[in-house]
Design a protein around this motif. Structure first.
Motif, mmCIF file in Angstrom:
data_model
loop_
_atom_site.group_PDB
_atom_site.id
_atom_site.type_symbol
_atom_site.label_atom_id
_atom_site.label_comp_id
_atom_site.label_asym_id
_atom_site.label_seq_id
_atom_site.Cartn_x
_atom_site.Cartn_y
_atom_site.Cartn_z
ATOM 1 N N ASP A 25 97.318 7.196 -22.302
ATOM 2 C CA ASP A 25 98.807 6.670 -22.607
ATOM 3 C C ASP A 25 98.486 7.915 -24.339
ATOM 4 O OD1 ASP A 25 102.241 6.445 -21.901
ATOM 5 O OD2 ASP A 25 101.286 6.769 -24.514
ATOM 6 N N GLU A 26 99.032 8.675 -24.644
ATOM 7 C CA GLU A 26 99.558 9.271 -25.893
ATOM 8 C C GLU A 26 100.073 8.155 -27.052
ATOM 9 O OE1 GLU A 26 97.394 11.784 -26.293
ATOM 10 O OE2 GLU A 26 97.946 12.384 -28.771
ATOM 11 N N PRO A 29 100.282 10.189 -13.587
ATOM 12 C CA PRO A 29 100.573 10.789 -15.372
ATOM 13 C C PRO A 29 101.841 11.180 -14.667
ATOM 14 C CG PRO A 29 99.078 12.429 -13.740
ATOM 15 C CD PRO A 29 99.395 10.604 -12.940
ATOM 16 N N VAL A 57 96.231 7.339 -15.428
ATOM 17 C CA VAL A 57 96.134 7.809 -17.184
ATOM 18 C C VAL A 57 96.207 5.663 -17.125
ATOM 19 C CG1 VAL A 57 97.531 8.188 -19.316
ATOM 20 C CG2 VAL A 57 97.307 9.863 -17.465
ATOM 21 N N TYR A 70 88.826 7.823 -16.799
ATOM 22 C CA TYR A 70 90.435 8.451 -15.738
ATOM 23 C C TYR A 70 89.984 9.870 -17.046
ATOM 24 C CZ TYR A 70 90.793 3.641 -14.477
ATOM 25 O OH TYR A 70 89.824 2.857 -13.700
ATOM 26 N N GLU A 71 92.330 10.142 -16.919
ATOM 27 C CA GLU A 71 92.064 11.590 -17.141
ATOM 28 C C GLU A 71 92.140 11.251 -18.956
ATOM 29 O OE1 GLU A 71 91.605 14.494 -16.209
ATOM 30 O OE2 GLU A 71 90.675 13.308 -14.861
ATOM 31 N N ASP A 84 95.783 1.351 -15.244
ATOM 32 C CA ASP A 84 96.321 2.888 -14.545
ATOM 33 C C ASP A 84 97.503 3.381 -13.811
ATOM 34 O OD1 ASP A 84 94.503 2.106 -12.036
ATOM 35 O OD2 ASP A 84 94.316 4.293 -11.967
#
Ligand code: 6GU
Length: 275
Positions: A149-150, A53, A61, A145-146, A50
């Motif tokens: 990665d897109e 961001p 992220v 986590y959040e 991770d």
């Protein structure tokens, strides 16, 4: 059916699904379940997966690299197995001296679906479980986590799926929920071949209540009709119980239920009696 789960918590997946009905189906070889540790595909000496961001904000992220490499690893295993199956098929066809066009040998040239567990996904339901149960392989991607990665999601995910409108800490429990719901639709997993067809959600009615011995428990008796041996009356009573439960607990479902005229009359009278 072969399940492949990409996760940071492989023990949660394997530990949570090796008991009871799913455990037995795994033993019998009706299902396979592999949990792939995304951390094994980190190239960082501390096995980090991770990072912070871009653009700021709370939390971490999951980086695209480890996720992508874990996915490639699984995909290669699937493709190798499919290739071997096709080679065996060609051999059988050669032995039988049958004429077979080249692509008739290909067992699985479909793209393997990759399910990403996310509250932003399409909400999982029984119809989706039925659709997924027809696949030979399914890859599940669990985030933490959040999120992830897109860019890697755009590259590999075919089906973003949520299991409902609440937020969990990770995708492992949702993946397990989906694997359970899908597995029980795979032929042979349930002892009882027909039971998967006739229950809750199949005809938009909830299941009727069940009873077993003793006949009286702490002064509460089993409904008399169930002891009568009169099968037509039992069926009617059970349908009515299903209707009552559905209208009380899932009023959103009752309009989709297909009722006979008699059943509709029963429902109307029941609703009137409640006013
Ligand atoms: Cl698939 N993931 C997470 N983290 N939370 C959820 C969910 C999935 N479905 C409902 N809540």
């Amino acid at each position: 059916m072969n399940f492949h789960v990409l996760t940071l918590f492989p023990d949660m997946i394997t530990g949570g699904l090796n008991t009871s009905i799913i455990g037995r189906a795994l033993e019998k070889g009706l299902l396979t379940l592999k949990a792939i540790d995304i951390r094994d595909f980190s190239e960082n000496k501390h096995r980090r997966v991770d990072d912070y961001p871009y653009g700021g904000g709370a939390g971490m992220v999951m980086a695209p690299g480890p996720v992508y490499r874990a996915y490639q690893h699984v995909k290669e295993l699937i493709d190798t197995r499919v290739d071997e199956m096709n080679q065996n098929l060609s051999l059988v066809n050669v032995d039988n001296n049958t004429e077979v066009k080249k692509d008739e040998n290909i067992v699985n040239f479909k793209k393997t679906r990759v399910i990403y567990l996310t509250p932003q996904g399409k909400v999982f339901n029984q119809t989706m479980a039925e659709e997924f149960s027809k696949e030979e392989d399914l890859i599940f991607l669990c985030g933490h986590y959040e999120g992830i990665d897109e860019r890697v999601l755009e590259m590999i995910v075919t089906d973003p799926v949520s299991i409902g409108d609440y937020v969990l800490t990770g995708g492992e429990l949702p993946a397990m929920v989906m694997i359970d719901a899908i597995s029980r639709l795979v032929p042979g997993v349930l002892n009882n071949d027909t039971s998967a067809e006739f229950e809750t959600f199949q005809d938009n009615l909830l299941e009727y209540p069940q009873y077993t011995r003793p006949e009286v428990f702490m002064e509460k008796s089993v409904p008399e009709v169930l002891l009568s041996g009169h099968h037509a009356n039992i069926d009617t009573w059970r349908r009515q119980q299903s209707i009552v439960r559905t209208v009380n607990n899932r009023p959103d479902m009752i309009d989709k239920a297909v009722l006979t005229k008699k059943e509709q009359k029963f429902l109307d009278e029941y609703l009137k009696s409640k006013e």
